[in-house]
Write an enzyme that holds these catalytic residues in place. Sequence first.
Site, short mmCIF file in Angstrom:
data_model
loop_
_atom_site.label_atom_id
_atom_site.label_comp_id
_atom_site.label_asym_id
_atom_site.label_seq_id
_atom_site.Cartn_x
_atom_site.Cartn_y
_atom_site.Cartn_z
N ASN A 7 0.82 -1.06 0.07
CA ASN A 7 -0.11 -0.17 -0.18
C ASN A 7 0.96 1.13 -0.02
O ASN A 7 1.54 1.66 1.16
CB ASN A 7 -0.96 0.00 1.18
N GLU A 34 -4.04 1.83 -2.79
CA GLU A 34 -4.14 3.33 -2.57
C GLU A 34 -3.33 4.36 -3.60
O GLU A 34 -2.44 5.01 -3.18
CB GLU A 34 -3.81 3.61 -0.99
N ASP A 146 -3.83 -4.94 1.01
CA ASP A 146 -4.31 -4.24 2.63
C ASP A 146 -5.59 -4.59 2.94
O ASP A 146 -6.54 -4.05 2.15
CB ASP A 146 -4.19 -2.67 2.14
N ASN A 148 -6.80 -4.28 5.89
CA ASN A 148 -7.35 -3.54 6.98
C ASN A 148 -8.09 -4.38 7.99
O ASN A 148 -9.22 -4.12 8.90
CB ASN A 148 -8.40 -2.42 6.51
N ASP A 217 -1.65 -6.08 6.10
CA ASP A 217 -1.22 -6.49 4.59
C ASP A 217 -0.93 -7.77 4.62
O ASP A 217 0.08 -8.33 5.66
CB ASP A 217 0.02 -5.77 4.10
N ASP A 246 2.57 4.87 4.88
CA ASP A 246 2.65 4.09 6.30
C ASP A 246 2.60 2.62 6.29
O ASP A 246 2.46 2.07 7.37
CB ASP A 246 1.35 4.79 7.09
N HIS A 247 2.70 1.86 5.32
CA HIS A 247 2.92 0.56 5.03
C HIS A 247 4.25 0.07 4.50
O HIS A 247 4.65 0.80 3.79
CB HIS A 247 1.62 0.03 3.92
#
Length: 256
Positions: A7, A34, A146, A148, A217, A246-247
Amino acid sequence: MKITTWNVNSLNVRLPQVQNWLADNQPDILALQELKLDQDKFPAPALQMMGWNAVWSGQKTYNGVALISRHELQDVHTGLPALPDDPQRRVIAATVNGVRVINVYCVNGEALDSPKFEYKRQWFAALADFVRGELARHEKLVLLGDFNIAPADADCYDPEKWHEKIHCSSEERSWFKNLLDLGLTDSLRQIRPEGAFYTWFDYRGAMFQRKLGLRIDHQLISPALSALLQDVTVDLDARAQERPSDHAPVTAVFDL
């Protein structure tokens, strides 16, 4: 075969990092989530100049998924059949060298009492239906991206704090298990049954520097790929770069 999910949280911002990562790591497949850019804004020419093929489903500002490979990407599909009117670009699938790759940017859900959580519930049910059909057609299959969802307390830096919160609720974890019950295996836990291997770290509160994250992930693999799995790694160096996503990328290696 080396397959990676990442991501990137805006490909416009992270394109140089993605290009450098591709050059340094040479995966067979890189799945991105994303993208946050329109369909016609995807940087296909820049990737083609480097020798990479790509298919993508873009959406301005939000969502967007892509598959990048040096190999031919065949039988491309986007979206979930059970949600034909869903405007959010969250799913792209293609076959690469006999492996069916389903790349997903799963719904966040915001909070358990949010209307977005009901969308997440419906979306995961539609995903399970889609994957069930894909598994019937493809022996070698990987569902990655991802999700979530942190599937267990071991995948959360503070299980008590996150107990029955978004990403860590019992209901969300049941959706993840539903996917496994289709016949898929959590590839990282096949290789490393225990331990913390976080893939997402909040930008706030120096969470990466403090090693406080979630494992959201994943690469879920069919039995045929499970038998060929050699290793799974989380690339924390990519998360440590300047202006990172941030991943962190998650890579699975198969004897294929």
